[in-house]
Design an enzyme around this catalytic site. Structure first.
Site, PDB file in Angstrom:
ATOM      1  N   THR A 156       0.828  -1.211   0.000  1.00 23.51           N
ATOM      2  CA  THR A 156       0.000   0.000   0.000  1.00 23.51           C
ATOM      3  C   THR A 156       0.862   1.261   0.000  1.00 23.51           C
ATOM      4  O   THR A 156       1.718   1.435   0.868  1.00 23.51           O
ATOM      5  CB  THR A 156      -0.887   0.006   1.264  1.00 23.51           C
ATOM      6  OG1 THR A 156      -1.589  -1.228   1.314  1.00 23.51           O
ATOM      7  CG2 THR A 156      -1.874   1.156   1.221  1.00 23.51           C
ATOM      8  N   GLU A 157       0.630   2.124  -0.976  1.00 29.55           N
ATOM      9  CA  GLU A 157       1.306   3.425  -1.081  1.00 29.55           C
ATOM     10  C   GLU A 157       2.828   3.271  -1.029  1.00 29.55           C
ATOM     11  O   GLU A 157       3.542   4.147  -0.544  1.00 29.55           O
ATOM     12  CB  GLU A 157       0.834   4.381   0.018  1.00 29.55           C
ATOM     13  CG  GLU A 157      -0.696   4.510   0.132  1.00 29.55           C
ATOM     14  CD  GLU A 157      -1.348   5.117  -1.099  1.00 29.55           C
ATOM     15  OE1 GLU A 157      -0.656   5.855  -1.821  1.00 29.55           O
ATOM     16  OE2 GLU A 157      -2.547   4.859  -1.338  1.00 29.55           O
TER      17      GLU A 157
END
Lengths: 421, 400
Positions: free
Chosen positions: B145-146
């Site tokens: 994530t990210e």
């Protein structure tokens, strides 16, 4: 620069934010090397502060009757205190007014807010020309409608530019039920002044929309808050189990005390241990007491009456949350004061101070449900209060009277340049 | 031969409804379905469909020399499956060209790696299964994530059989070395690390429409020219950005679609250049060195750390409270509670609570449903309050 200021409040002679603002800005202006003569309705009770020369208007000799035109404005006229035209005099409330001997040329002005305010304002205006001659200046800076006549008269006599600083308008105080005389005086002042200073964009817009004043004439200078003096912090131990929510201000329509009471009732249904404090006095006080009783929440809702000095500090220091649900608030310094005590604040979106506080909880004043929800959130979720306090400290570093003073000087200079060219 | 990896993050959160404290114990539906559907439709029509169309054409036109990669969150795949099967179809059509790699990530775009390894593995595995089912390929490249990454994440990814992992080419990670090369995470055997070239990526993602920027207007030829000047010995240039860059962050009128359409042709004008998927690029090059990442890096904000999601007391309180509920959620084994718990893990909720306004605040405003980070936190905690009550109630009912 020599500044002749006309005000109605100055600590300790004050009842609200106007005096606090005048004190803060004059101190910052004085620190920048400017000389301020501050005219008040009457002298304060304690020794005058060192940064301004305080001059009482009361007791000043008015110009000889007959030598000048009688003061006339929209049919309101008055020559001197013993004139037959005394429609607003109420002997019981203003004994100081009556103490002057009949026929005296010396103006008696109490500086109180009351039914007789307009005639006081006119008397205050009458002596302004005399004071302007006694105290030569470069600019005249008048605060709010009470000093409009004084400012205009001083400007007429001295030929110096007039800056009218608006902290509150009749629409803020009275909603749609405006006192027409006061509105007219405000409008007259806004039109006559060389420049206008507004304490917020909110107030600037009211002047544009309701008074037809050109936007180019108005400069917005947000208020600030004076630093807490080192060691002067009022420290109290808070009971972590008993959370206290504070309303502090005049208990009047403008401040939205009724929304605070309704939200308190809503919160107490869910959090019966919370405590609510309403500090202040005003014409809606009895109505609020009755409403609290009717809601059956008196055991958790307390009224303190009007607080001064150390009691104000104590109220802030004892609180876990400060709420300002104002219906109309041109600026609103008190949330900034609460922030100095590391108290999180909820402010109404309809307030000027909300323009300078990005990190504050904001509500629409009429939305009692939202207000109650946010009050509960602050009491219930400690990290929220912690974050609000931390960001408030950062914000306060940028909300300084020094910056406001520099902007005010900019306004003075614009006026002076225009007068010279 | 210099290789360009063009990767897109495709994600939309499930935003939460306005949830007052007075709704606790009364309302158990937390999702703002209306807003989510409205935004989904908008993004589908303004970005996903037109951009997919363009990419599809580019794959055909530059057959064999052009490929791309998507990381599509499970949160978005759910929403597309429920409401926009046409968009899902167009992604599947792209998958069938063979020129598209689908990356693996945490299914609900969560920060689970930081708080629960067990939950992290579950989410990665469920995302992997989804990719297999929808796009007929087994993902071999992982991106958290990210782009939240450290040594530990690399080792975990290797244990889960991934061959390639993506991370941000953060300056403090590289300490002067180039981001345009594959690296080896310390302690890993065959896993290769590709780094996002944030300067080139952000030229498109952030600066494309910035009139103050000296390079404005950015043409495909100009951008390709800058890529061509990269030292050819440095092999892999990873361009990685939100897919919403096309048509949403930069509206159609800015010429962003024309830019996308022209870019591969301009880059391929240089005969040595080609596009590859991250897996292909990693397979074709040996790591130039080991790259140590003891601390977390991400692609968010100026500091490229975790502070966008965990930078203040509210964010930490919210997420820790959420993950403390894991044992209870597991015990209940109730699909509805499970779904709610996953929805509450979506990293965007914590991003909305960010108070670092000054430099980065504006980015946080995009698609942000809250007027302030405080409102975001209050709303979230109110929901969490109800959710925890739901958990204990159902547990109690089960026992009885």
């Amino acid at each position: 620069m020599r500044i002749l200021m006309f005000g109605w409040e100055f600590p300790p002679f004050m009842s609200g934010g106007l005096g606090t603002a005048c004190f803060g800005m004059t101190r910052a202006l004085a620190a920048l090397g400017h000389e301020i003569t501050f005219v008040l309705p009457r002298a304060g009770e304690t020794a005058e502060p060192t940064h301004v020369r305080l001059v009482p208007a009361s007791g000043t000799a008015a110009p000889e009757p007959g030598r000048e035109e009688p003061f006339v404005f929209r049919g309101l006229s008055i020559r001197s205190v013993d004139s037959v035209l005394r429609p607003y005099l109420s002997g019981s409330r203003y004994p100081s007014l009556l103490s002057g001997s009949p026929g005296s040329r010396f103006m008696a002005i109490s500086g109180d807010y009351g039914a007789d305010l307009i005639s006081e304002v006119i008397r205050y205006g009458r002596v302004a020309g005399v004071l302007a001659k006694e105290h030569p200046c470069d600019v005249i800076h008048a605060h709010d409608w009470m000093t409009v006549f004084a400012g205009i008269e001083a400007a007429r006599i001295s030929g110096r530019p007039l800056i009218l600083h608006i902290h509150a308008l009749e629409f803020d105080r009275s909603g749609e039920n405006v006192n027409q005389d006061i509105y007219d005086i405000e409008r007259y002042g806004l039109e006559a002044a060389d420049r206008v200073i507004a304490v917020s964009h909110y107030t600037k817009n009211v002047m544009i929309e309701r008074y037809g004043i050109s936007p180019e004439k108005i400069t917005v200078v947000h208020n600030a808050v004076a630093r807490r003096e080192a060691g002067g912090v009022y420290h109290v131990e808070k009971d972590p189990r008993r959370k206290t929510v504070l309303f502090l201000g005049r208990i009047t329509f403008q401040k939205g005390p009724d929304y605070f009471v309704e939200a308190a009732a809503r919160v107490l249904r869910e959090m019966p241990d919370a405590t609510f404090v309403m500090a202040g006095a005003g014409d809606m006080m009895t109505q609020m007491v009755e409403r609290v009783a009717a809601l059956g929440i008196g055991i958790r809702f307390h009224f303190t009456g009007f607080l001064r000095g150390e009691d104000v500090e104590r109220a802030f220091a004892l609180s876990d949350l400060y709420v300002m649900p104002s219906v109309s608030e041109p600026f609103g310094i008190s949330p900034l004061e609460a922030m100095l005590y590391d108290v999180p604040v909820i402010i109404s979106r309809q307030s000027g101070v909300s323009e300078v506080l990005r990190h504050a909880l904001k509500v629409d004043f009429w939305n009692v449900e939202e207000l109650a929800g946010k009050i509960m959130a602050v009491l219930k979720y400690p990290p929220l209060a912690a974050e609000l306090v931390e960001k408030s400290r950062e914000a306060l570093r940028h909300i300084r009277w020094e910056y406001a003073a520099e902007k005010i000087l900019g306004v003075y200079e614009t006026c002076l340049n225009r007068k010279e060219t | 031969m210099p290789v360009v990896c063009l990767c897109f993050e495709v994600h939309q959160p499930r935003r939460l409804r306005r949830y007052a404290i007075f709704d606790v114990d009364r309302v158990h539906d937390y999702e703002d379905r209306e807003a989510n559907l409205e935004i989904l439709n908008r993004v589908a029509d303004r970005c996903y469909l037109p951009a997919n169309r363009i990419l599809s054409g580019l794959v055909r036109r530059h057959a064999g020399r052009f490929s791309i990669a998507f990381s599509i969150s499970g949160t978005l795949l759910d929403q597309l499956g429920n409401h926009r099967s046409d968009v899902l179809d167009s992604f599947q059509e792209l998958a069938r060209t063979g020129a598209v790699e689908f990356l693996c990530e945490t299914d609900c775009h969560s920060l689970a790696f930081l708080f629960s390894r067990k939950e992290f593995r579950r989410q990665v595995n469920s995302h992997k299964k989804r990719i297999q089912a929808l796009f007929g390929q087994t993902p071999r490249t992982f991106r958290n994530t990210e782009l939240i990454y450290n040594n530990d994440l690399a080792r975990t990814a290797e244990k889960m059989n991934f061959r390639t992992v993506l991370a941000e080419g953060a300056d403090r990670l590289l300490a002067g070395r180039s981001c345009n090369a594959p690296y080896r995470p310390p302690g890993c055997g065959r896993l290769k690390l590709l780094l996002r070239n944030y300067r080139f990526s952000d030229d498109i993602a952030f600066r494309f429409n910035d009139r103050e920027w000296p390079e404005h207007p950015l043409t495909a030829a100009k951008f390709a020219g800058r890529l061509h000047r990269v030292d050819a010995a440095e092999a892999v240039i990873s361009l990685y950005m939100d897919y919403e860059t096309f048509g949403e962050h930069h509206p159609r009128e800015t010429g962003i679609f024309e830019f996308l359409e022209a870019l591969p042709g301009e880059i391929l004008k240089h005969p040595d250049f080609c596009f590859q998927t991250p897996s292909q690029a990693a397979a074709g090059f040996e790591p130039v060195a080991a790259l140590d990442a003891p601390d977390f890096v991400s692609w968010a904000d100026e500091d490229r750390g975790l502070t966008a999601w965990l930078g203040n007391a509210m964010q930490n309180d919210a997420i820790r409270t959420l993950y403390k509920m894991e044992p209870q959620v597991a015990r209940r084994n109730d699909p509805e509670l499970q779904d709610a718990w996953r929805m509450l893990q979506v990293s965007d909720h914590f991003y909305y609570m960010c108070t670092k306004w000054l430099a980065d605040g504006d980015v946080h405003q995009h698609f942000n449903p809250y007027p302030s980070p405080y409102d975001a936190y209050i709303n979230y905690m109110n929901i969490l309050d109800d959710f925890s009550r739901q958990l204990s109630r159902k547990t109690g009912a089960g026992k009885g």
